[in-house]
Write a protein that holds these residues in place. Structure first.
Motif, PDB file in Angstrom:
ATOM      1  N   HIS A  11       0.834  -1.198   0.000  1.00  0.00           N
ATOM      2  CA  HIS A  11       0.000   0.000   0.000  1.00  0.00           C
ATOM      3  C   HIS A  11       0.869   1.249   0.000  1.00  0.00           C
ATOM      4  O   HIS A  11       2.002   1.235   0.471  1.00  0.00           O
ATOM      5  N   LEU A  12       0.304   2.311  -0.553  1.00  0.00           N
ATOM      6  CA  LEU A  12       0.939   3.622  -0.511  1.00  0.00           C
ATOM      7  C   LEU A  12      -0.029   4.599   0.137  1.00  0.00           C
ATOM      8  O   LEU A  12      -1.181   4.735  -0.304  1.00  0.00           O
ATOM      9  N   THR A  13       0.426   5.246   1.182  1.00  0.00           N
ATOM     10  CA  THR A  13      -0.362   6.278   1.849  1.00  0.00           C
ATOM     11  C   THR A  13       0.282   7.628   1.570  1.00  0.00           C
ATOM     12  O   THR A  13       1.505   7.781   1.699  1.00  0.00           O
ATOM     13  N   THR A  14      -0.507   8.596   1.161  1.00  0.00           N
ATOM     14  CA  THR A  14       0.008   9.919   0.833  1.00  0.00           C
ATOM     15  C   THR A  14      -0.954  10.996   1.302  1.00  0.00           C
ATOM     16  O   THR A  14      -2.175  10.799   1.293  1.00  0.00           O
ATOM     17  N   ASP A  15      -0.397  12.121   1.717  1.00  0.00           N
ATOM     18  CA  ASP A  15      -1.226  13.249   2.131  1.00  0.00           C
ATOM     19  C   ASP A  15      -1.393  14.266   1.014  1.00  0.00           C
ATOM     20  O   ASP A  15      -1.901  15.357   1.220  1.00  0.00           O
ATOM     21  N   ARG A  16      -0.953  13.906  -0.200  1.00  0.00           N
ATOM     22  CA  ARG A  16      -1.069  14.819  -1.339  1.00  0.00           C
ATOM     23  C   ARG A  16      -1.239  14.001  -2.613  1.00  0.00           C
ATOM     24  O   ARG A  16      -0.965  12.803  -2.630  1.00  0.00           O
ATOM     25  N   SER A  17      -1.681  14.634  -3.692  1.00  0.00           N
ATOM     26  CA  SER A  17      -1.843  13.948  -4.975  1.00  0.00           C
ATOM     27  C   SER A  17      -0.476  13.665  -5.579  1.00  0.00           C
ATOM     28  O   SER A  17       0.449  14.480  -5.480  1.00  0.00           O
ATOM     29  N   LEU A  18      -0.362  12.496  -6.213  1.00  0.00           N
ATOM     30  CA  LEU A  18       0.885  12.101  -6.858  1.00  0.00           C
ATOM     31  C   LEU A  18       0.587  11.644  -8.281  1.00  0.00           C
ATOM     32  O   LEU A  18      -0.472  11.060  -8.533  1.00  0.00           O
ATOM     33  N   TYR A  19       1.526  11.899  -9.190  1.00  0.00           N
ATOM     34  CA  TYR A  19       1.311  11.359 -10.531  1.00  0.00           C
ATOM     35  C   TYR A  19       2.495  10.551 -11.034  1.00  0.00           C
ATOM     36  O   TYR A  19       2.509  10.089 -12.174  1.00  0.00           O
ATOM     37  N   ALA A  20       3.485  10.318 -10.179  1.00  0.00           N
ATOM     38  CA  ALA A  20       4.582   9.436 -10.537  1.00  0.00           C
ATOM     39  C   ALA A  20       5.186   8.867  -9.263  1.00  0.00           C
ATOM     40  O   ALA A  20       5.225   9.536  -8.231  1.00  0.00           O
ATOM     41  N   VAL A  21       5.611   7.607  -9.338  1.00  0.00           N
ATOM     42  CA  VAL A  21       6.250   6.964  -8.200  1.00  0.00           C
ATOM     43  C   VAL A  21       7.399   6.098  -8.704  1.00  0.00           C
ATOM     44  O   VAL A  21       7.376   5.605  -9.829  1.00  0.00           O
ATOM     45  N   SER A  22       8.418   5.933  -7.889  1.00  0.00           N
ATOM     46  CA  SER A  22       9.447   4.930  -8.111  1.00  0.00           C
ATOM     47  C   SER A  22       9.791   4.359  -6.745  1.00  0.00           C
ATOM     48  O   SER A  22      10.281   5.083  -5.870  1.00  0.00           O
ATOM     49  N   LEU A  23       9.505   3.092  -6.550  1.00  0.00           N
ATOM     50  CA  LEU A  23       9.576   2.481  -5.231  1.00  0.00           C
ATOM     51  C   LEU A  23      10.382   1.180  -5.287  1.00  0.00           C
ATOM     52  O   LEU A  23       9.826   0.090  -5.414  1.00  0.00           O
ATOM     53  N   PRO A  24      11.710   1.270  -5.230  1.00  0.00           N
ATOM     54  CA  PRO A  24      12.530   0.046  -5.191  1.00  0.00           C
ATOM     55  C   PRO A  24      12.685  -0.439  -3.746  1.00  0.00           C
ATOM     56  O   PRO A  24      13.147   0.307  -2.884  1.00  0.00           O
ATOM     57  N   PHE A  25      12.320  -1.686  -3.466  1.00  0.00           N
ATOM     58  CA  PHE A  25      12.403  -2.171  -2.097  1.00  0.00           C
ATOM     59  C   PHE A  25      12.741  -3.656  -2.085  1.00  0.00           C
ATOM     60  O   PHE A  25      12.595  -4.370  -3.084  1.00  0.00           O
ATOM     61  N   SER A  26      13.218  -4.112  -0.934  1.00  0.00           N
ATOM     62  CA  SER A  26      13.486  -5.530  -0.741  1.00  0.00           C
ATOM     63  C   SER A  26      12.589  -6.058   0.365  1.00  0.00           C
ATOM     64  O   SER A  26      12.145  -5.305   1.240  1.00  0.00           O
ATOM     65  N   ILE A  27      12.317  -7.355   0.321  1.00  0.00           N
ATOM     66  CA  ILE A  27      11.436  -8.012   1.286  1.00  0.00           C
ATOM     67  C   ILE A  27      12.220  -9.116   1.988  1.00  0.00           C
ATOM     68  O   ILE A  27      12.989  -9.850   1.344  1.00  0.00           O
ATOM     69  N   ARG A  28      12.031  -9.236   3.284  1.00  0.00           N
ATOM     70  CA  ARG A  28      12.634 -10.316   4.058  1.00  0.00           C
ATOM     71  C   ARG A  28      11.569 -10.972   4.931  1.00  0.00           C
ATOM     72  O   ARG A  28      10.637 -10.316   5.400  1.00  0.00           O
ATOM     73  N   ILE A  29      11.701 -12.271   5.134  1.00  0.00           N
ATOM     74  CA  ILE A  29      10.890 -12.999   6.113  1.00  0.00           C
ATOM     75  C   ILE A  29      11.826 -13.303   7.272  1.00  0.00           C
ATOM     76  O   ILE A  29      12.646 -14.216   7.196  1.00  0.00           O
TER      77      ILE A  29
END
Length: 578
Positions: A379-397
């Motif tokens: 999910h992405l939570t934002t307090d303002r309008s956005l029209y572009a995102v780049s979200l590189p992330f890693s996941i661990r268990i």
């Protein structure tokens, strides 16, 4: 032009001369033919571009070939600009290379292909001329007024930050097809390599009124290192109105190149010097944004000069560069290449953040005992309008890297035609990146993707699912940046945060988050994270034993914990409220 091709020759480890070209029927199915990789045509405002790519047969050397031609309106426009960009792709040094261009001109004459030849050293020009040897009252013009040729504009040797400009070719010559082509049904590598090496300077064939080809040998006996790039710019021109007009076409083409593509009056740079000039038309306008979008999402060629398109200084062209352009165009200011300030602003941790749960209930972020698969809802939570995102992330268990089985974009929240993902499934890395041009992401919380995970091992304990930002190598994918950012419709760009659940175990110094007190395992965990790229601590508040409010682990935390555990140092601060 009947046929033409770049040429690369060298002598291999068995002392055999190898040459690659694509001419006289020797294409990619022939032992001498380049392997083609791509080709594309694209209009760029005042001129048109065609770009292709090909590699030598040993896949060691890459050639990017670009043709540029102005649209009608620039004189008679009887010229084309060719740019060759040559570099090693196998990480080896290549020795004894010869780089050249061969052109089989068939300038119209009293026969189909009989020509004469000549040169102009001042223009770095090797040319052929139509033959006029029959008095034919039916012909439309004197064929000796017809010319075609190629001229070297510049060679750039680029090694790191250093660029050396070469303005003269090693050699240029003309030769007879009946001597060098017809007998073997094409040129022979060993013969042709010897011919290029022997003919330094300008040499004109003593054959006249015959079928000829022309060669410009750019560099001879050249060493190409893995970090080197060679850029060779030439001009092809024709005229059917005499030699003086032919030379005028060559001069006009050279001037057009210097005014529209090169800089410093054909000096040490083939790029526009305007930062943000993505379409390299000599100005900074909304067309640069449009071209950038065409490249990122619709297959347009890469920006011609990355150095002046890379406005955020991260060695690639991505959405962040477009975000910088929008800020400059609509909010004022100037772009810097490379920038001296960060291309984005910082926002509060509760303003724009990524998270893997809808509510704050902790079990939504945990891998249950005995489970082998799990679906993460990003999910992405934002307090303002956005029209572009780049979200590189890693996941661990917990401490393990999961296998990423699939990533599905949540199409209901944006047009997925403009959003892409790259996945390193073996290392638990995902990047969700793109524009939302029709309906920007509105303030609030929205699911942007679902990710199917499988755990490498089963465990009897609950294991937290941890999400952290991950740096991608520059240039891994042209549409994505290798750091997180979001862009508002105004062009303002921000670095988001990743939301973490509050710490629930009241034990300062429990770096490995196991609730078993302070022990050597916590020190090992901290050292591994700080110096070996280990897993992010589950709770920064509990790991921050020095209590310096930086929310970062540094050497002061390690020293504080060692001093407390082994030297009777100051007690650990109380744990923050749950």
């Amino acid at each position: 032009v009947y046929d033409a091709s770049p040429v690369i020759c060298w002598t291999d480890a068995t002392d055999t001369v190898r040459c690659n070209w694509s001419i006289f029927g020797q294409g990619y199915q022939n032992d001498n033919g380049f392997f083609p990789l791509s080709g594309e045509d694209y209009g760029l405002g005042s001129y048109e571009l065609y770009r292709s790519g090909f590699v030598t047969r040993d896949t060691g050397i890459m050639v990017e070939k670009t043709w540029l031609a102005p649209y009608d309106g620039y004189g008679e426009c009887k010229f084309l600009i060719q740019r060759l960009k040559i570099y090693a792709v196998d990480n080896y040094t290549h020795y004894g290379l010869t780089f050249a261009e061969i052109v089989d001109w068939d300038i119209p004459s009293d026969s189909a292909s009989r020509n004469r030849s000549g040169f102009d050293a001042g223009l770095k020009l090797m040319y052929q001329q139509g033959s006029e040897y029959d008095d034919d009252p039916q012909e439309c013009m004197d064929n000796s007024d017809r010319f075609g040729g190629i001229a070297l504009l510049e060679i750039l040797e680029i090694s790191g930050a250093d660029t050396t400009r070469i303005v003269d070719p090693y050699g240029a010559f003309s030769a007879s097809n009946s001597r060098w082509v017809y007998p073997a049904g094409g040129i022979v590598p060993a013969e042709f390599d010897s011919l290029m090496t022997a003919r330094s300077g300008y040499v004109v064939s003593d054959s006249v009124d015959t079928d000829l080809f022309s060669v410009v040998t750019y560099l001879n006996n050249y060493t190409l290192n893995p970090s080197d790039t060679i850029v060779i710019v030439t001009l092809a021109a024709t005229s059917n109105s005499g030699f003086n007009n032919f030379k005028s076409s060559v001069t006009a083409g050279s001037e057009w190149y210097c005014n529209n593509v090169s800089s410093d009056s054909c000096g040490n740079n083939t790029c526009s010097t305007i930062c943000g000039d993505v379409d390299y038309d000599g100005s900074l306008t909304v067309t640069d944004v449009a071209y950038g979008l065409q490249y990122l999402y619709f297959g347009a060629p890469e920006p011609y000069c990355l150095e002046y398109a890379d406005t955020d200084g991260h060695e690639m062209f991505s959405m962040m560069d477009i975000a910088v352009l929008l800020q400059v165009l609509f909010n004022g200011g100037t772009a810097e290449c490379p920038p001296t300030q960060p291309a984005y602003g910082e926002v509060g941790t509760n303003s724009i953040f990524l998270h893997t749960f809808e509510s704050s209930y902790p079990s939504d972020e945990y891998f249950a005992p005995g489970d082998s698969t799990y679906t993460v809802h990003v999910h992405l939570t934002t307090d303002r309008s956005l029209y572009a995102v780049s979200l590189p992330f890693s996941i661990r268990i917990g401490d393990e890297i999961p296998q990423i089985e699939s990533v599905s974009l949540s199409a209901g929240n944006y047009n997925t035609d403009y959003v892409t993902t790259i996945v390193d499934d073996a290392n638990g890395i995902v990047c969700i990146s793109g524009f939302i041009p029709d309906d920007s992401i509105t303030p609030g919380t929205q699911e942007i993707a679902t990710i199917e995970l499988s755990a490498p091992t089963q465990d009897s304990a609950w294991r937290p699912i941890l999400v952290t930002w991950h740096s991608l190598p520059p240039g891994q994918n042209g549409r994505n940046t290798h750091y997180p950012f979001v862009v508002e419709p105004s062009g303002a760009s921000w670095r988001p945060s990743i939301y973490r659940l509050p710490c629930i175990q009241p034990l300062r110094g429990d770096v490995d988050y196991k609730g078993d007190g302070n022990n050597i395992a916590d020190l090992v965990y901290m050292v591994d994270y700080m110096f070996n790229g280990g897993t992010l601590p589950r709770c920064f508040e509990e790991a921050d034993v020095a209590l310096d409010t930086t929310m970062q682990l540094d050497i002061s935390d390690l020293v504080y914990l060692v001093d407390y555990m082994f030297n009777g140092g100051p007690p650990l601060p109380p744990c923050p409220p749950e």
